[in-house]
Design a protein around this motif. Structure first.
Motif, PDB file in Angstrom:
ATOM      1  N   TRP A 139       0.894  -1.366   0.003  1.00 21.23           N
ATOM      2  CA  TRP A 139       0.055  -0.120  -0.018  1.00 21.23           C
ATOM      3  C   TRP A 139       0.759   1.293   0.048  1.00 21.23           C
ATOM      4  N   THR A 158      -8.394  -5.430  -0.281  1.00 23.29           N
ATOM      5  CA  THR A 158      -9.688  -4.901  -0.445  1.00 23.29           C
ATOM      6  C   THR A 158      -9.821  -4.136  -1.839  1.00 23.29           C
ATOM      7  N   HIS A 159     -10.881  -4.414  -2.362  1.00 28.66           N
ATOM      8  CA  HIS A 159     -11.154  -3.657  -3.483  1.00 28.66           C
ATOM      9  C   HIS A 159     -12.385  -2.872  -3.588  1.00 28.66           C
ATOM     10  N   SER A 198     -14.683   0.966  -2.931  1.00 29.66           N
ATOM     11  CA  SER A 198     -14.732   2.190  -3.428  1.00 29.66           C
ATOM     12  C   SER A 198     -15.066   3.110  -2.614  1.00 29.66           C
ATOM     13  N   SER A 244      -8.625  10.715  -5.689  1.00 25.54           N
ATOM     14  CA  SER A 244      -8.825   9.441  -6.161  1.00 25.54           C
ATOM     15  C   SER A 244     -10.012   9.150  -7.058  1.00 25.54           C
ATOM     16  N   GLN A 301     -13.352   9.482  -6.124  1.00 26.96           N
ATOM     17  CA  GLN A 301     -14.344   8.701  -5.397  1.00 26.96           C
ATOM     18  C   GLN A 301     -15.330   9.507  -4.599  1.00 26.96           C
ATOM     19  N   ALA A 331     -13.025   1.974   0.156  1.00 25.60           N
ATOM     20  CA  ALA A 331     -11.872   1.572  -0.272  1.00 25.60           C
ATOM     21  C   ALA A 331     -10.734   2.255   0.851  1.00 25.60           C
ATOM     22  N   CYS A 380     -11.024  -2.237   5.561  1.00 23.46           N
ATOM     23  CA  CYS A 380     -10.399  -1.313   4.407  1.00 23.46           C
ATOM     24  C   CYS A 380      -9.172  -0.602   5.046  1.00 23.46           C
TER      25      CYS A 380
END
Length: 286
Positions: A21, A139-140, A142, A168, A170, A244, A274
């Motif tokens: 990360w 984790t995927h 959002s 990002s 989001q 996310a 997350c």
């Protein structure tokens, strides 16, 4: 000069997730990475020179961590070191000159978020900059989630979360918990005429937070959650399902004196799957 990201390394799955990360973040922001393995002093003999028995495993863990980031970052941007002392103290000292400290989520909590011995919480209370706590499982999700309560600590977290959401692309979810964390029920309002109800006070907190985001990040899509039944930790854990990133605020070093149910401790130790950023408001925070 780009801020340095300090990463605690111990070879565990959570540590490897933290390294990955941090490497992706360093690539995004042009930061340098410092991989640090701390060897507790308890491993040293009470008299005579410090033992180097632990240096071999520590060096191998650092070499493996460096190899994980080699594909993303040039060698010159990655530094490794072995330090003596408690991990929380070592990383706290290094946080003075860092933009962020990144660690793995070292210890799961129970369903109530209890268990104050976790290293992640200790690092939060020692750090002078933002701390990222990364779970071992990929984790995927959002979206970015942030907890607010009108305090300066929460406002700093809100600003950080809004920046993360915009960078990002989001949505941002702003969460305010209006339950009494000690009893698990909504706080009641006074009966006097003109006194806002609990829900009204919560809506005002959310209104102010949404206005702050709108003024600074008008392109960010904002969602609001007023949770009347849960503590702040529980409300964030529910809102963070499928997210996310979660962002929360802390008093940093001062929070050592203020860890209590409903404060930063249960949030850090809650079952949040997350990555989590814990902001301290330090000047060097990323």
């Amino acid at each position: 000069m780009p801020s340095t990201i300090v990463v605690g390394v111990d070879g565990s799955p959570a540590s490897r997730a933290a390294v990955d990360w941090a490497a992706r973040r360093a690539l995004r922001f042009g930061s340098e990475i410092r991989l640090v393995h701390s060897v507790p002093e308890i491993w040293a003999p009470p008299f005579g020179p410090t033992s180097t028995d632990a240096d071999g495993p520590a060096a191998r863990a650092l070499d493996a961590a460096r190899a994980r980031v080699a594909a993303l970052l040039p060698a010159a941007a990655v530094h490794t070191s072995i330090r003596r002392g408690d991990p929380a103290v070592v990383l706290g000292d290094l946080s003075q000159d860092a933009g962020m400290v990144v660690v793995g989520a070292d210890k799961p909590a129970d369903a109530r978020g209890e268990g104050f011995g976790a290293v992640g919480l200790q690092i939060v209370t020692h750090s002078a900059c933002t701390v990222a706590i990364i779970p071992s499982a990929a984790t995927h999700g959002s979206g970015v989630v942030v907890g607010v309560d009108g305090s300066p600590e929460a406002d700093r977290a809100l600003r950080a979360a809004a920046g993360e959401a915009e960078a990002s692309g989001q949505a941002l979810t702003i969460v305010h918990a209006a339950a009494d964390p000690g009893y698990g029920r909504p706080r009641t309002a006074h009966d006097e005429s003109g006194v806002p109800t609990t829900a009204e006070r919560g809506e005002r907190v959310l209104d102010a937070a949404a206005a702050l985001v709108g003024a600074r990040h008008p392109r960010v899509e904002v969602h609001r959650v007023l949770d009347m039944a849960r503590s702040p930790a529980e409300a964030l854990a529910v809102a963070a399902e499928g997210a996310a990133l979660v962002v929360v605020g802390s008093r940093g070093r001062e929070s050592v004196k203020h860890v209590r149910p409903g404060a930063i401790g249960p949030v850090v130790l809650a079952r949040i799957a997350c990555p989590m950023l814990v902001t301290t408001g330090a000047a060097g925070a990323m």
